[in-house]
Scaffold this motif. Structure first.
Motif, PDB file in Angstrom:
ATOM      1  N   MET A 119      40.349   9.152  -3.108  1.00 37.18           N
ATOM      2  CA  MET A 119      40.056  10.549  -2.851  1.00 37.18           C
ATOM      3  C   MET A 119      38.950  10.723  -1.829  1.00 37.18           C
ATOM      4  O   MET A 119      38.820  11.801  -1.283  1.00 37.18           O
ATOM      5  CB  MET A 119      39.665  11.259  -4.150  1.00 37.18           C
ATOM      6  N   LYS A 120      38.158   9.701  -1.594  1.00 34.64           N
ATOM      7  CA  LYS A 120      37.092   9.820  -0.617  1.00 34.64           C
ATOM      8  C   LYS A 120      37.609   9.625   0.810  1.00 34.64           C
ATOM      9  O   LYS A 120      36.875   9.807   1.751  1.00 34.64           O
ATOM     10  CB  LYS A 120      35.999   8.789  -0.893  1.00 34.64           C
ATOM     11  N   THR A 121      38.892   9.278   0.957  1.00 32.59           N
ATOM     12  CA  THR A 121      39.467   9.068   2.287  1.00 32.59           C
ATOM     13  C   THR A 121      40.135  10.359   2.766  1.00 32.59           C
ATOM     14  O   THR A 121      39.714  11.450   2.401  1.00 32.59           O
ATOM     15  CB  THR A 121      40.481   7.911   2.244  1.00 32.59           C
ATOM     16  N   ASP A 122      41.209  10.246   3.542  1.00 36.66           N
ATOM     17  CA  ASP A 122      41.889  11.399   4.112  1.00 36.66           C
ATOM     18  C   ASP A 122      42.795  12.125   3.128  1.00 36.66           C
ATOM     19  O   ASP A 122      43.271  13.212   3.423  1.00 36.66           O
ATOM     20  CB  ASP A 122      42.723  10.968   5.324  1.00 36.66           C
ATOM     21  N   ILE A 123      43.075  11.544   1.974  1.00 35.89           N
ATOM     22  CA  ILE A 123      43.963  12.177   1.010  1.00 35.89           C
ATOM     23  C   ILE A 123      43.297  13.437   0.465  1.00 35.89           C
ATOM     24  O   ILE A 123      42.164  13.398   0.011  1.00 35.89           O
ATOM     25  CB  ILE A 123      44.309  11.211  -0.144  1.00 35.89           C
ATOM     26  N   GLN A 124      44.005  14.549   0.508  1.00 35.34           N
ATOM     27  CA  GLN A 124      43.425  15.812   0.085  1.00 35.34           C
ATOM     28  C   GLN A 124      43.905  16.268  -1.287  1.00 35.34           C
ATOM     29  O   GLN A 124      43.308  17.130  -1.894  1.00 35.34           O
ATOM     30  CB  GLN A 124      43.753  16.899   1.110  1.00 35.34           C
ATOM     31  N   ARG A 125      45.019  15.733  -1.792  1.00 34.98           N
ATOM     32  CA  ARG A 125      45.508  16.169  -3.097  1.00 34.98           C
ATOM     33  C   ARG A 125      46.266  15.050  -3.782  1.00 34.98           C
ATOM     34  O   ARG A 125      46.763  14.131  -3.148  1.00 34.98           O
ATOM     35  CB  ARG A 125      46.373  17.411  -2.976  1.00 34.98           C
ATOM     36  N   GLY A 126      46.318  15.148  -5.083  1.00 37.22           N
ATOM     37  CA  GLY A 126      47.041  14.185  -5.900  1.00 37.22           C
ATOM     38  C   GLY A 126      47.764  14.914  -7.013  1.00 37.22           C
ATOM     39  O   GLY A 126      47.509  16.088  -7.281  1.00 37.22           O
ATOM     40  N   LEU A 127      48.681  14.239  -7.668  1.00 37.46           N
ATOM     41  CA  LEU A 127      49.484  14.850  -8.703  1.00 37.46           C
ATOM     42  C   LEU A 127      49.646  13.865  -9.844  1.00 37.46           C
ATOM     43  O   LEU A 127      49.953  12.692  -9.621  1.00 37.46           O
ATOM     44  CB  LEU A 127      50.862  15.231  -8.129  1.00 37.46           C
ATOM     45  N   VAL A 128      49.436  14.327 -11.046  1.00 35.63           N
ATOM     46  CA  VAL A 128      49.646  13.513 -12.239  1.00 35.63           C
ATOM     47  C   VAL A 128      50.752  14.181 -13.039  1.00 35.63           C
ATOM     48  O   VAL A 128      50.625  15.345 -13.422  1.00 35.63           O
ATOM     49  CB  VAL A 128      48.363  13.405 -13.093  1.00 35.63           C
ATOM     50  N   LEU A 129      51.844  13.472 -13.267  1.00 35.46           N
ATOM     51  CA  LEU A 129      52.939  13.982 -14.085  1.00 35.46           C
ATOM     52  C   LEU A 129      52.866  13.331 -15.454  1.00 35.46           C
ATOM     53  O   LEU A 129      52.647  12.126 -15.563  1.00 35.46           O
ATOM     54  CB  LEU A 129      54.289  13.664 -13.438  1.00 35.46           C
ATOM     55  N   ARG A 130      53.077  14.123 -16.476  1.00 34.18           N
ATOM     56  CA  ARG A 130      52.961  13.622 -17.833  1.00 34.18           C
ATOM     57  C   ARG A 130      54.084  14.180 -18.688  1.00 34.18           C
ATOM     58  O   ARG A 130      54.351  15.370 -18.673  1.00 34.18           O
ATOM     59  CB  ARG A 130      51.607  14.054 -18.405  1.00 34.18           C
ATOM     60  N   ASN A 131      54.739  13.307 -19.446  1.00 24.95           N
ATOM     61  CA  ASN A 131      55.758  13.728 -20.394  1.00 24.95           C
ATOM     62  C   ASN A 131      55.057  14.157 -21.668  1.00 24.95           C
ATOM     63  O   ASN A 131      54.064  13.567 -22.077  1.00 24.95           O
ATOM     64  CB  ASN A 131      56.709  12.552 -20.659  1.00 24.95           C
ATOM     65  N   GLU A 132      55.585  15.179 -22.321  1.00 28.53           N
ATOM     66  CA  GLU A 132      54.929  15.697 -23.520  1.00 28.53           C
ATOM     67  C   GLU A 132      54.897  14.700 -24.673  1.00 28.53           C
ATOM     68  O   GLU A 132      54.124  14.845 -25.602  1.00 28.53           O
ATOM     69  CB  GLU A 132      55.608  16.980 -23.976  1.00 28.53           C
ATOM     70  N   LYS A 133      55.738  13.653 -24.611  1.00 24.54           N
ATOM     71  CA  LYS A 133      55.765  12.663 -25.684  1.00 24.54           C
ATOM     72  C   LYS A 133      55.264  11.296 -25.233  1.00 24.54           C
ATOM     73  O   LYS A 133      55.590  10.282 -25.831  1.00 24.54           O
ATOM     74  CB  LYS A 133      57.184  12.530 -26.222  1.00 24.54           C
ATOM     75  N   CYS A 134      54.495  11.238 -24.150  1.00 22.99           N
ATOM     76  CA  CYS A 134      54.067   9.947 -23.626  1.00 22.99           C
ATOM     77  C   CYS A 134      53.125   9.225 -24.582  1.00 22.99           C
ATOM     78  O   CYS A 134      53.237   8.030 -24.781  1.00 22.99           O
ATOM     79  CB  CYS A 134      53.437  10.097 -22.248  1.00 22.99           C
TER      80      CYS A 134
ATOM     81  N   GLY B 168      32.100  16.144  -7.767  1.00 27.26           N
ATOM     82  CA  GLY B 168      31.589  15.951  -6.420  1.00 27.26           C
ATOM     83  C   GLY B 168      32.599  15.342  -5.465  1.00 27.26           C
ATOM     84  O   GLY B 168      32.398  15.339  -4.264  1.00 27.26           O
ATOM     85  N   ILE B 169      33.696  14.796  -5.988  1.00 30.86           N
ATOM     86  CA  ILE B 169      34.701  14.161  -5.131  1.00 30.86           C
ATOM     87  C   ILE B 169      35.971  15.007  -5.073  1.00 30.86           C
ATOM     88  O   ILE B 169      36.506  15.278  -4.018  1.00 30.86           O
ATOM     89  CB  ILE B 169      35.043  12.741  -5.632  1.00 30.86           C
ATOM     90  N   PHE B 170      36.455  15.449  -6.228  1.00 25.75           N
ATOM     91  CA  PHE B 170      37.648  16.288  -6.279  1.00 25.75           C
ATOM     92  C   PHE B 170      37.581  17.158  -7.530  1.00 25.75           C
ATOM     93  O   PHE B 170      36.789  16.907  -8.436  1.00 25.75           O
ATOM     94  CB  PHE B 170      38.930  15.453  -6.265  1.00 25.75           C
ATOM     95  N   ASP B 171      38.402  18.201  -7.542  1.00 28.92           N
ATOM     96  CA  ASP B 171      38.471  19.048  -8.720  1.00 28.92           C
ATOM     97  C   ASP B 171      39.876  18.967  -9.311  1.00 28.92           C
ATOM     98  O   ASP B 171      40.792  18.447  -8.684  1.00 28.92           O
ATOM     99  CB  ASP B 171      38.093  20.493  -8.410  1.00 28.92           C
ATOM    100  N   CYS B 172      40.048  19.473 -10.503  1.00 27.87           N
ATOM    101  CA  CYS B 172      41.318  19.386 -11.223  1.00 27.87           C
ATOM    102  C   CYS B 172      41.735  20.764 -11.720  1.00 27.87           C
ATOM    103  O   CYS B 172      40.914  21.650 -11.891  1.00 27.87           O
ATOM    104  CB  CYS B 172      41.170  18.477 -12.448  1.00 27.87           C
ATOM    105  N   ARG B 173      43.009  20.862 -11.981  1.00 21.49           N
ATOM    106  CA  ARG B 173      43.536  22.025 -12.683  1.00 21.49           C
ATOM    107  C   ARG B 173      44.804  21.607 -13.411  1.00 21.49           C
ATOM    108  O   ARG B 173      45.447  20.619 -13.049  1.00 21.49           O
ATOM    109  CB  ARG B 173      43.795  23.193 -11.742  1.00 21.49           C
TER     110      ARG B 173
END
Length: 166
Positions: free
Chosen positions: A1-16, A35-40
């Protein structure tokens, strides 16, 4: 996240996992990313309910509004004659929206033919063939030999059961 990448995605199954809930992962990433990235959190079922419009929604709504006004102006010029407006053809009442990645105007008379009014859905939907994969990811109890893809299955029960595969 400290490089050029501006966003990420985490996918989660409800029964994982019983302990790795959506809230736990959100708290973990929020704590570690200070300080590096935020989440929602975006739960797909919640997204489909509406809510506060995003900047994308506002921008897209503005673009569709402009296209609609231009279309209406063009139609009015075409049907205006001798001080009167003759809007008696089928293409004078339309709905604007996306059709195969293109913004298009669909006459209401055509939409009536392809709409399931009881369930408020189109009769043919491109994603129906993906339902088997979606059910597999959601850990439904399904039989792969008896499953018929491409058919709509409407929910008729008021209660859901995990043991019975919903």
């Amino acid at each position: 996240m400290k490089t050029d990448i501006q966003r990420g995605l985490v996918l989660r199954n409800e029964k994982c996992h019983e302990h790795y809930t959506t809230e736990f992962l959100y708290n973990l990433y929020s704590s570690e990313g200070k300080g590096i990235f935020d989440c929602r959190i975006n739960v797909l079922g919640h997204l489909q309910q509406g809510g506060a419009p995003t900047p994308f929604d506002r921008n897209y709504g503005t673009k569709l509004g402009v296209k609609a006004v231009l279309w209406m102006s063009e139609k009015l010029q075409g049907v205006y004659s001798k001080g009167r407006v003759f809007a008696n053809s089928g293409d004078t009442a339309c709905v604007i929206g996306l059709r195969k990645k293109v913004v298009a105007f669909s006459p209401v008379t055509e939409l009536k033919k392809v709409t399931d009014f009881e369930h408020r859905l189109p009769q043919e939907q491109w994603w129906l063939n993906l339902r088997l994969m979606l059910k597999m990811l959601a850990n439904y109890q399904i039989s792969l030999t008896e499953y018929i893809s491409g058919q709509m299955e409407h929910v008729t029960r008021r209660t859901l059961s995990i043991e019975k595969g919903f």
